[in-house]
Design a protein around this motif. Structure first.
Motif, PDB file in Angstrom:
ATOM      1  N   ALA A 186       0.720  -1.360   0.154  1.00 40.32           N
ATOM      2  CA  ALA A 186       0.224  -0.085  -0.208  1.00 40.32           C
ATOM      3  C   ALA A 186       0.875   1.336   0.077  1.00 40.32           C
ATOM      4  O   ALA A 186       0.382   2.326  -0.354  1.00 40.32           O
ATOM      5  CB  ALA A 186      -0.820  -0.066   1.192  1.00 40.32           C
ATOM      6  N   THR A 187       1.840   1.148   0.463  1.00 37.40           N
ATOM      7  CA  THR A 187       2.807   2.363   0.632  1.00 37.40           C
ATOM      8  C   THR A 187       3.819   2.398  -0.785  1.00 37.40           C
ATOM      9  O   THR A 187       3.957   3.617  -0.989  1.00 37.40           O
ATOM     10  CB  THR A 187       3.770   2.056   1.697  1.00 37.40           C
ATOM     11  N   GLN A 321     -13.271 -12.275  15.139  1.00 40.67           N
ATOM     12  CA  GLN A 321     -11.810 -11.813  15.146  1.00 40.67           C
ATOM     13  C   GLN A 321     -11.300 -13.067  14.858  1.00 40.67           C
ATOM     14  O   GLN A 321     -11.403 -14.144  15.013  1.00 40.67           O
ATOM     15  CB  GLN A 321     -11.414 -11.426  16.863  1.00 40.67           C
TER      16      GLN A 321
ATOM     17  N   PRO B  50     -12.397  -2.282  17.156  1.00 41.88           N
ATOM     18  CA  PRO B  50     -10.965  -2.807  16.881  1.00 41.88           C
ATOM     19  C   PRO B  50     -10.991  -4.277  16.155  1.00 41.88           C
ATOM     20  O   PRO B  50     -11.988  -5.241  16.611  1.00 41.88           O
ATOM     21  CB  PRO B  50     -10.333  -3.174  18.137  1.00 41.88           C
ATOM     22  N   PHE B  51     -10.336  -4.738  15.196  1.00 46.04           N
ATOM     23  CA  PHE B  51     -10.579  -5.863  14.583  1.00 46.04           C
ATOM     24  C   PHE B  51      -8.826  -6.393  14.470  1.00 46.04           C
ATOM     25  O   PHE B  51      -7.882  -5.538  14.276  1.00 46.04           O
ATOM     26  CB  PHE B  51     -10.824  -5.796  12.977  1.00 46.04           C
ATOM     27  N   SER B  52      -8.649  -7.906  14.489  1.00 47.24           N
ATOM     28  CA  SER B  52      -7.373  -8.373  14.877  1.00 47.24           C
ATOM     29  C   SER B  52      -6.498  -8.185  13.753  1.00 47.24           C
ATOM     30  O   SER B  52      -5.392  -8.251  13.856  1.00 47.24           O
ATOM     31  CB  SER B  52      -7.644  -9.878  15.154  1.00 47.24           C
ATOM     32  N   GLU B  53      -6.997  -7.924  12.512  1.00 42.00           N
ATOM     33  CA  GLU B  53      -6.008  -7.944  11.219  1.00 42.00           C
ATOM     34  C   GLU B  53      -6.522  -6.379  10.570  1.00 42.00           C
ATOM     35  O   GLU B  53      -6.793  -6.352   9.516  1.00 42.00           O
ATOM     36  CB  GLU B  53      -6.324  -8.751  10.169  1.00 42.00           C
ATOM     37  N   PRO B  54      -5.922  -5.486  11.295  1.00 39.98           N
ATOM     38  CA  PRO B  54      -5.825  -4.273  10.537  1.00 39.98           C
ATOM     39  C   PRO B  54      -4.886  -3.678   9.499  1.00 39.98           C
ATOM     40  O   PRO B  54      -3.869  -2.896   9.814  1.00 39.98           O
ATOM     41  CB  PRO B  54      -5.779  -3.167  11.987  1.00 39.98           C
ATOM     42  N   VAL B  55      -5.115  -4.070   8.331  1.00 37.87           N
ATOM     43  CA  VAL B  55      -4.164  -3.961   7.438  1.00 37.87           C
ATOM     44  C   VAL B  55      -4.224  -2.493   6.752  1.00 37.87           C
ATOM     45  O   VAL B  55      -2.823  -2.096   6.313  1.00 37.87           O
ATOM     46  CB  VAL B  55      -4.547  -4.769   6.052  1.00 37.87           C
ATOM     47  N   GLU B  57      -3.789   0.213   9.022  1.00 35.77           N
ATOM     48  CA  GLU B  57      -3.148   0.908   9.998  1.00 35.77           C
ATOM     49  C   GLU B  57      -1.730   0.482  10.141  1.00 35.77           C
ATOM     50  O   GLU B  57      -0.989  -0.483   9.969  1.00 35.77           O
ATOM     51  CB  GLU B  57      -3.818   0.380  11.201  1.00 35.77           C
ATOM     52  N   GLN B  62      -2.298   0.029  15.325  1.00 34.62           N
ATOM     53  CA  GLN B  62      -2.201  -1.423  15.615  1.00 34.62           C
ATOM     54  C   GLN B  62      -2.091  -1.728  16.964  1.00 34.62           C
ATOM     55  O   GLN B  62      -2.666  -2.792  17.705  1.00 34.62           O
ATOM     56  CB  GLN B  62      -1.106  -2.051  14.753  1.00 34.62           C
ATOM     57  N   LYS B  66      -4.731  -3.658  19.794  1.00 30.15           N
ATOM     58  CA  LYS B  66      -4.219  -4.833  20.408  1.00 30.15           C
ATOM     59  C   LYS B  66      -4.678  -4.525  21.993  1.00 30.15           C
ATOM     60  O   LYS B  66      -5.299  -5.421  22.582  1.00 30.15           O
ATOM     61  CB  LYS B  66      -2.758  -5.041  20.156  1.00 30.15           C
ATOM     62  N   LEU B  69      -8.368  -4.761  22.340  1.00 30.65           N
ATOM     63  CA  LEU B  69      -8.819  -6.222  22.264  1.00 30.65           C
ATOM     64  C   LEU B  69      -8.422  -7.024  23.676  1.00 30.65           C
ATOM     65  O   LEU B  69      -9.294  -7.783  23.940  1.00 30.65           O
ATOM     66  CB  LEU B  69      -8.151  -7.051  21.051  1.00 30.65           C
ATOM     67  N   MET B  73     -12.660  -5.481  24.349  1.00 34.19           N
ATOM     68  CA  MET B  73     -13.810  -4.942  23.538  1.00 34.19           C
ATOM     69  C   MET B  73     -14.323  -5.817  22.557  1.00 34.19           C
ATOM     70  O   MET B  73     -13.625  -6.499  22.103  1.00 34.19           O
ATOM     71  CB  MET B  73     -12.875  -3.851  22.792  1.00 34.19           C
ATOM     72  N   PRO B 127     -12.431   0.280   5.847  1.00 33.84           N
ATOM     73  CA  PRO B 127     -11.122   0.659   5.013  1.00 33.84           C
ATOM     74  C   PRO B 127     -10.837  -0.590   3.921  1.00 33.84           C
ATOM     75  O   PRO B 127     -10.261  -0.309   3.086  1.00 33.84           O
ATOM     76  CB  PRO B 127      -9.856   0.867   5.866  1.00 33.84           C
ATOM     77  N   ASP B 128     -11.128  -1.765   4.515  1.00 35.07           N
ATOM     78  CA  ASP B 128     -10.779  -3.029   3.670  1.00 35.07           C
ATOM     79  C   ASP B 128     -12.283  -3.112   2.858  1.00 35.07           C
ATOM     80  O   ASP B 128     -12.375  -4.289   2.019  1.00 35.07           O
ATOM     81  CB  ASP B 128     -10.789  -4.153   4.446  1.00 35.07           C
ATOM     82  N   GLY B 179       0.287   4.330   1.675  1.00 37.02           N
ATOM     83  CA  GLY B 179       0.682   3.542   2.839  1.00 37.02           C
ATOM     84  C   GLY B 179      -0.268   3.602   3.728  1.00 37.02           C
ATOM     85  O   GLY B 179      -1.542   3.336   3.420  1.00 37.02           O
ATOM     86  N   THR B 180      -0.146   3.522   5.250  1.00 43.89           N
ATOM     87  CA  THR B 180      -0.769   3.385   6.173  1.00 43.89           C
ATOM     88  C   THR B 180      -1.056   4.500   7.236  1.00 43.89           C
ATOM     89  O   THR B 180      -0.501   5.565   6.947  1.00 43.89           O
ATOM     90  CB  THR B 180      -0.327   2.212   7.087  1.00 43.89           C
TER      91      THR B 180
END
Lengths: 430, 276
Positions: A186-187, A321, B50-55, B57, B62, B66, B69, B73, B127-128, B179-180
């Motif tokens: 993405a970057t 999750q 919050p989601f476990s796989e924050p691609v 961020e 991140q 964590k 979670l 939450m 975002p995804d 990017g993030t």
């Protein structure tokens, strides 16, 4: 059975309810560009891309790999058992089929940098090899935990001049490595191609990786006709993300497409049973409170959801999750699975099953002792699943890779789990 | 169609959209932080589920995810938290698609959207979930009168941009850099270009990714943005508070000050008060 039985079909990237393109907008133009390149170069062989790929995977990779009869295993199971020897592909695993294909495609697309994730390091080493051979700069993301337990593969990647970036977030395994590689992509999206290591991710990755890997089943069909005089009654392959699985099944399902295949090798063969074998780990199920699954059986026990760009079957908590998965085999240790596999399980074309750590370890020792082939721990799951096969026709087990990388794990786990089939190593202990 | 709360938040000059992660480090602390951010001049709260796989961020968020979670939450706890917010600003739910998909019947986003509407959520940023896959969520949002905000990235092509402008409601989220997420010192050179490409739309445009100071906020609104979105700079402040074991009230004061600086900066970027 499949939605895409016609070789010339342009798919929209969905397999029934599964698949799709669930990625951040910043990546969507790159995903669209890749889809276009996939259709032109891979599906249509533009500029002779697939001819180039086929030539390189022979001269650099060592294809075709043999189909070997396994006499002792045949006797044990009462059917003829054959081994498709992807362990003999350059690098020691099927991974190069996809890595070489994608790095070559990136070159045709004019990209000048490669990133890839790796779990156990097999895909990372295959990508690093392909990049060295094709002169492409290469960066690999690998979880910190995996870096620590797969040191030889880290050195192999470094020998090929790839940069290896340890990922410290979370549990430091494959899932986090994929997240971090997507962030890099993405970057640096304009000049970088992401060589994803399995039939996962957003379209076109699941289809494209399947097509490169389907050279396995294309060869297997031609070899079966020649050596067996018929198609096998069944093909058995292990399934983590599912790249060797779709490689071994793709030509039989009929969804795979790679121009230049011998006549008839990609037509659907509905009579051939396809058995996908997952890691049952230490036990099945998901521990919701701990966010942990002691297995990697997403295909046989998971639920539908969205991860890493695709809708597929996942190991997740009730609220969605994604959990940490487990297998004695690092290459199967992933909470998701390719979307096409999920679909083919739902339609009944593929039969999913799983084998626990101990059964895989025992099968590892049997194949090593009885057939002179040391299989990867991933492959060992497929070998163990022969016990579940009740047909009477010839069976092919896809030997997805060789087991040299797993020796430390096997010796340790065999002693800890009291595996009967293991040789006595005690005398060599200090 | 009547203007939504979210769009209306941009009516009185440049808007400040403030993001924190729900439950970081506790739900009670988040409630206190939200009050402080609104006190400091925040016009829209963007509350991360919050989601476990924050691609999408960077490291800052991140780590916040964590913490949240680990502290327990969940989507239900999130909705409880939203329902308890007193402040009179719209709340946008920022999360990843799998959590929306799994809620309730585990068969799509409709159940969560319905519960979120009940709890007082005004819209979503996911975002995804690119516009291409957004059909089911758009439909659910429309049914409950909620907004769905799309992200326009620096890489977005003209045809994709127009598709998103057709479908985005509330405001359009202008991703200021590739990017993030993560706090940066400078405004990306891509930002003025991105805003120029959106000049033809009346939909409010808010710029996010990397905004951390009043000066950056000023530059961004001076380039034509209707608002700024700030996340990691607040989350860094929360993280420092956690690391130093500061009481939530002390952290809340710092957040209020930071919001006030950002809001003042954003206002400075626009020559005169602007009334649409």
């Amino acid at each position: 059975m499949s939605t895409n039985t016609d070789d010339t079909t342009r798919t929209d990237g969905t397999f029934g309810d599964y698949g799709g393109q669930y990625v951040p907008e910043v990546l969507m133009p790159a995903v669209e560009e890749l889809t276009d390149a996939y259709e032109r170069y891979v599906l249509d062989n533009e500029d002779g891309f697939v001819d180039d790929f086929r030539q390189r995977i022979r001269s650099f990779g060592g294809r075709p790999t043999p189909l070997t009869h396994a006499p002792t295993l045949s006797q044990r199971h009462g059917v003829d058992v054959y081994l498709k020897r992807e362990d003999l592909l350059h690098g020691g695993a099927h991974k190069l089929n996809n890595a070489l294909g994608q790095v070559l495609l990136a070159k045709y697309m004019g990209k000048d940098r490669i990133v890839a994730e790796t779990g156990a390091g097999q895909h990372g080493t295959a990508t690093a090899m392909a990049c060295a051979a094709l002169e492409m700069p290469c960066e690999i993301y690998m979880g910190r935990t995996d870096v620590n337990r797969q040191r030889p593969n880290v050195f192999r990647m470094r020998l090929h001049d790839a940069d290896v970036n340890p990922v410290t977030v979370g549990s430091g395994t494959l899932k986090e490595a994929i997240n971090e590689t997507m962030r890099d992509w993405a970057t640096n999206v304009a000049d970088t191609h992401y060589v994803i290591g399995s039939v996962v991710g957003p379209h076109p990755f699941p289809s494209m990786v399947r097509d490169f890997q389907a050279i396995i089943s294309e060869e297997l069909r031609a070899q079966s006709r020649e050596q067996l005089g018929e198609l096998p009654a069944a093909v058995i392959a292990c399934a983590g993300g599912g790249s060797n699985t779709m490689g071994a099944f793709g030509a039989f399902v009929g969804s795979a497409s790679l121009p230049g295949a011998p006549a008839g090798t990609h037509e659907p063969a509905p009579d051939v049973d396809l058995l996908a074998v997952e890691a049952g780990g230490s036990r099945l199920g998901v521990d919701d409170d701990a966010g942990y699954a002691p297995n990697s059986a997403s295909l046989s026990t998971g639920t539908e959801g969205v991860l890493h760009g695709a809708r597929t079957k996942l190991l997740q908590t009730e609220t969605g999750q994604i959990v940490e998965s487990h297998s004695v085999s690092a290459g199967l240790d992933y909470a998701g699975v390719g979307p096409e596999l999920a679909h083919l399980v739902d339609t009944g074309r593929i039969t999913p099953t799983n084998v626990d750590d101990d059964a895989a370890l025992a099968a590892f020792h049997r194949l090593s002792r009885d057939e002179g082939v040391i299989p990867a721990l991933e492959t060992s799951h497929a070998v163990a699943a022969l016990d579940q096969y009740d047909g009477d026709g010839p069976v092919v087990v896809n030997v997805s890779g060789r087991g040299d990388k797993d020796l430390d794990t096997v010796i340790e786990a065999s002693a800890a789990n009291d595996i009967d089939a293991a040789p006595d190593m005690e005398v060599f202990e200090q | 169609m009547t203007r939504s709360d979210l769009a209306a938040a941009f009516d009185d000059g440049p808007a400040l959209v403030s993001y924190v992660v729900a439950g970081d480090p506790t739900p009670a602390a988040t409630a206190e932080y939200i009050d402080a951010l609104v006190d400091g001049g925040t016009d829209v709260i963007e509350l991360g589920l919050p989601f476990s796989e924050p691609v999408a961020e960077g490291t800052t968020i991140q780590n916040a995810i964590k913490r949240a979670l680990d502290a327990g939450m969940t989507p239900d706890a999130y909705l409880d938290l939203v329902a308890r917010i007193d402040a009179d600003v719209p709340v946008v739910c920022m999360t990843y698609y799998n959590l929306l998909f799994q809620y309730g019947d585990r068969a799509g986003p409709a159940a969560f959207v319905s519960a979120a509407a009940e709890a007082g959520v005004s819209g979503f940023v996911v975002p995804d979930l690119p516009v291409d896959e957004s059909g089911p969520l758009r439909e659910a949002c429309r049914a409950h009168g909620l907004d769905l905000v799309f992200v326009v990235a620096p890489t977005t092509t003209a045809d994709r941009r127009e598709r998103m402008l057709d479908l985005t409601t509330g405001f359009v989220y202008v991703q200021g850099r590739v990017g993030t997420t993560g706090a940066r010192e400078e405004v990306s050179a891509a930002t003025p270009d991105a805003l120029a490409a959106l000049q033809h739309t009346d939909i409010p445009k808010a710029v996010g990714f990397g905004v951390s100071s009043g000066e950056q906020a000023r530059e961004i609104t001076a380039s034509g943005a209707d608002g700024v979105i700030v996340g990691s700079a607040y989350v860094d402040t929360v993280a420092d508070g956690v690391a130093d074991d500061d009481p939530p009230s002390v952290v809340a004061d710092r957040l209020r000050d930071l919001a006030a600086e950002l809001k003042a900066g954003a206002a400075r970027g626009v020559p005169e008060p602007e009334h649409k």
